[in-house]
Motif scaffolding. Sequence first.
Motif, PDB file in Angstrom:
ATOM      1  N   PRO A   1       0.835  -1.201   0.000  1.00  0.00           N
ATOM      2  CA  PRO A   1       0.000   0.000   0.000  1.00  0.00           C
ATOM      3  C   PRO A   1       0.872   1.254   0.000  1.00  0.00           C
ATOM      4  CG  PRO A   1      -0.274  -1.269   2.044  1.00  0.00           C
ATOM      5  CD  PRO A   1       0.712  -2.010   1.205  1.00  0.00           C
ATOM      6  N   VAL A   2       0.336   2.340  -0.522  1.00  0.00           N
ATOM      7  CA  VAL A   2       1.066   3.606  -0.577  1.00  0.00           C
ATOM      8  C   VAL A   2       0.956   4.298   0.775  1.00  0.00           C
ATOM      9  CG1 VAL A   2       1.262   5.830  -1.735  1.00  0.00           C
ATOM     10  CG2 VAL A   2       0.582   3.802  -3.038  1.00  0.00           C
ATOM     11  N   ARG A   3       2.093   4.517   1.409  1.00  0.00           N
ATOM     12  CA  ARG A   3       2.113   5.194   2.705  1.00  0.00           C
ATOM     13  C   ARG A   3       2.366   6.687   2.518  1.00  0.00           C
ATOM     14  NH1 ARG A   3       6.312   1.505   6.087  1.00  0.00           N
ATOM     15  NH2 ARG A   3       7.723   2.762   4.804  1.00  0.00           N
ATOM     16  N   ASP A   4       2.233   7.440   3.614  1.00  0.00           N
ATOM     17  CA  ASP A   4       2.520   8.872   3.561  1.00  0.00           C
ATOM     18  C   ASP A   4       3.930   9.097   3.039  1.00  0.00           C
ATOM     19  OD1 ASP A   4       0.051   9.458   4.560  1.00  0.00           O
ATOM     20  OD2 ASP A   4       0.725   9.807   6.627  1.00  0.00           O
ATOM     21  N   GLY A   5       4.042  10.023   2.109  1.00  0.00           N
ATOM     22  CA  GLY A   5       5.347  10.331   1.560  1.00  0.00           C
ATOM     23  C   GLY A   5       5.771   9.431   0.416  1.00  0.00           C
ATOM     24  N   GLU A   6       4.921   8.475   0.047  1.00  0.00           N
ATOM     25  CA  GLU A   6       5.229   7.567  -1.054  1.00  0.00           C
ATOM     26  C   GLU A   6       4.311   7.839  -2.243  1.00  0.00           C
ATOM     27  OE1 GLU A   6       6.947   3.651   1.278  1.00  0.00           O
ATOM     28  OE2 GLU A   6       4.820   3.698   0.743  1.00  0.00           O
ATOM     29  N   ALA A   7       4.640   7.215  -3.353  1.00  0.00           N
ATOM     30  CA  ALA A   7       3.834   7.366  -4.560  1.00  0.00           C
ATOM     31  C   ALA A   7       3.812   6.051  -5.325  1.00  0.00           C
ATOM     32  CB  ALA A   7       4.389   8.483  -5.453  1.00  0.00           C
ATOM     33  N   ARG A   8       2.688   5.801  -5.980  1.00  0.00           N
ATOM     34  CA  ARG A   8       2.617   4.664  -6.904  1.00  0.00           C
ATOM     35  C   ARG A   8       2.670   5.201  -8.326  1.00  0.00           C
ATOM     36  NH1 ARG A   8      -2.147   2.572  -5.954  1.00  0.00           N
ATOM     37  NH2 ARG A   8      -3.169   3.170  -7.906  1.00  0.00           N
ATOM     38  N   VAL A   9       3.562   4.645  -9.124  1.00  0.00           N
ATOM     39  CA  VAL A   9       3.813   5.120 -10.483  1.00  0.00           C
ATOM     40  C   VAL A   9       3.438   4.029 -11.482  1.00  0.00           C
ATOM     41  CG1 VAL A   9       5.574   5.956 -12.099  1.00  0.00           C
ATOM     42  CG2 VAL A   9       5.708   6.567  -9.657  1.00  0.00           C
TER      43      VAL A   9
ATOM     44  N   LEU B   1      16.273   3.450 -15.719  1.00  0.00           N
ATOM     45  CA  LEU B   1      15.765   4.487 -16.629  1.00  0.00           C
ATOM     46  C   LEU B   1      14.261   4.287 -16.801  1.00  0.00           C
ATOM     47  CD1 LEU B   1      18.544   4.230 -19.389  1.00  0.00           C
ATOM     48  CD2 LEU B   1      18.472   5.831 -17.468  1.00  0.00           C
ATOM     49  N   SER B   2      13.464   4.901 -15.950  1.00  0.00           N
ATOM     50  CA  SER B   2      12.020   4.667 -15.955  1.00  0.00           C
ATOM     51  C   SER B   2      11.253   5.986 -15.969  1.00  0.00           C
ATOM     52  CB  SER B   2      11.610   3.848 -14.716  1.00  0.00           C
ATOM     53  OG  SER B   2      10.230   3.573 -14.729  1.00  0.00           O
ATOM     54  N   VAL B   3      10.260   6.063 -16.859  1.00  0.00           N
ATOM     55  CA  VAL B   3       9.386   7.234 -16.962  1.00  0.00           C
ATOM     56  C   VAL B   3       7.954   6.773 -16.796  1.00  0.00           C
ATOM     57  CG1 VAL B   3       8.540   9.061 -18.496  1.00  0.00           C
ATOM     58  CG2 VAL B   3      10.976   8.474 -18.472  1.00  0.00           C
ATOM     59  N   GLY B   4       7.197   7.443 -15.938  1.00  0.00           N
ATOM     60  CA  GLY B   4       5.817   7.031 -15.709  1.00  0.00           C
ATOM     61  C   GLY B   4       4.942   8.167 -15.234  1.00  0.00           C
ATOM     62  N   VAL B   5       3.733   7.813 -14.825  1.00  0.00           N
ATOM     63  CA  VAL B   5       2.740   8.767 -14.343  1.00  0.00           C
ATOM     64  C   VAL B   5       2.371   8.396 -12.914  1.00  0.00           C
ATOM     65  CG1 VAL B   5       0.406   9.668 -14.651  1.00  0.00           C
ATOM     66  CG2 VAL B   5       1.814   9.174 -16.649  1.00  0.00           C
ATOM     67  N   VAL B   6       2.314   9.382 -12.033  1.00  0.00           N
ATOM     68  CA  VAL B   6       1.954   9.142 -10.633  1.00  0.00           C
ATOM     69  C   VAL B   6       0.445   8.947 -10.535  1.00  0.00           C
ATOM     70  CG1 VAL B   6       1.942  10.103  -8.295  1.00  0.00           C
ATOM     71  CG2 VAL B   6       3.932  10.448  -9.791  1.00  0.00           C
TER      72      VAL B   6
ATOM     73  N   ARG C   1       1.200  13.650 -12.616  1.00  0.00           N
ATOM     74  CA  ARG C   1       2.392  14.202 -13.264  1.00  0.00           C
ATOM     75  C   ARG C   1       3.277  13.091 -13.820  1.00  0.00           C
ATOM     76  NH1 ARG C   1       5.410  19.272 -10.828  1.00  0.00           N
ATOM     77  NH2 ARG C   1       6.037  19.207 -13.032  1.00  0.00           N
ATOM     78  N   ARG C   2       3.956  13.408 -14.909  1.00  0.00           N
ATOM     79  CA  ARG C   2       4.934  12.493 -15.467  1.00  0.00           C
ATOM     80  C   ARG C   2       6.254  12.678 -14.713  1.00  0.00           C
ATOM     81  NH1 ARG C   2       6.353  13.857 -20.769  1.00  0.00           N
ATOM     82  NH2 ARG C   2       6.073  15.990 -20.053  1.00  0.00           N
ATOM     83  N   VAL C   3       6.902  11.560 -14.403  1.00  0.00           N
ATOM     84  CA  VAL C   3       8.105  11.608 -13.575  1.00  0.00           C
ATOM     85  C   VAL C   3       9.161  10.650 -14.119  1.00  0.00           C
ATOM     86  CG1 VAL C   3       6.916  12.289 -11.447  1.00  0.00           C
ATOM     87  CG2 VAL C   3       7.147   9.849 -12.020  1.00  0.00           C
TER      88      VAL C   3
END
Length: 376
Positions: free
Chosen positions: A41-49, A95-100, A110-112
């Motif tokens: 699970p996504v915790r505070d301060g984390e992100a799923r991409v 080398l990874s590009v994705g969306v949050v 946003r794209r990251v």
Amino acid sequence: MSIADDDGFAPRERHPAAVTARAFWFVAPNEGRMQIEELPPVRDGEARVRTLYTGISRGTELLVRRGEVPDSQHARMRAPFQEGDFPFPIKYGYLSVGVVEAGPDALLGRRVFCLYPHQDQYVVDARALTPLPDELPSRRAVLAGTVETALNALWDAPPCAGDRVAVVGGGLVGGAVALLLRRFPLARLQIVDPDAARRARLISAGLDVVEAGEAMNDCDLVFHASASEEGLALALGLLGDEAELIEMSWFGTHPTRVPLGEDFHSRRLRITASQVSRIGMARRARRDAATRLATALELLTDPAFEELIAADVTFDDIGDAYAAMEKGEIGPGCVVVAHPGASDDPRSKRAATPGPLDPPTGSVIRPNPSAEIAAT
């Protein structure tokens, strides 16, 4: 199993969760497979991409695939979010590009860019994500690590106005160095490469690219990125007296002869090793890794960097792409891996649907259109 904490992020144990992801692992020399993994699970301060694209860092990843990372370099070569240990099994890439899709409000949608392996979605500390400039196409952004490496080399040996500079080796890293150097007011910039296809691609970007016999000597700086003994000897031979060679090649476990006889000492030549794990000397006191990466992404808004992309492959066919690179079936440059949903991204700047590389296996790899044009 926990996420690596090489960049200072606290390790986090995985917990059962309903969300799963597919990840590519190297499991034995020249062998890889997809693995299903549960995301926490996504915790505070984390992100799923959700991943849009990953890039294959050809030189390093092929060495990892073969199991040729020297024992003495296992700790230094560990990727920030690598899982497993050298030599195998190991999940490797950066080398990874994705969306949050979940996480802090400031990043949602946003794209990251992230230094994450080949996996179609993942959960990380939000501090590990760098937003892309709006004008940067997602597909091109996978070159961020390469351009960061090139930028770091220029910080290790900053060129001066009026310098005579050569880049020996016009592959992915050498090409990125050359594209950055062309912004400087140099007296001369030459890229030296024996491969006709590489020369044609860089010429199409407006660079002066020659074979070894046409290279001009008396250089103030020479950047070597050919990963060959012949290229290293040539690079040293192009230096003027008291000039400097910046060595960017990594030879893995292969012994390398360096021609330090004849006039090397009497001409007082210098060799500087450049490697992205530490900030280049000229900016070490004033820049950190996050600032350097953000700068690399801004530099990538230049469309000329499209010339460094060799081919596109779907995530399902990443294993075939590695094999094709080993066999020389994919030309020089970065191989971009398109993940599910990449075609829905309006900023991908992706051309036609991939075509067949090897019809019997069903592998799909599409050469970069600009590379095809340059080679004709």
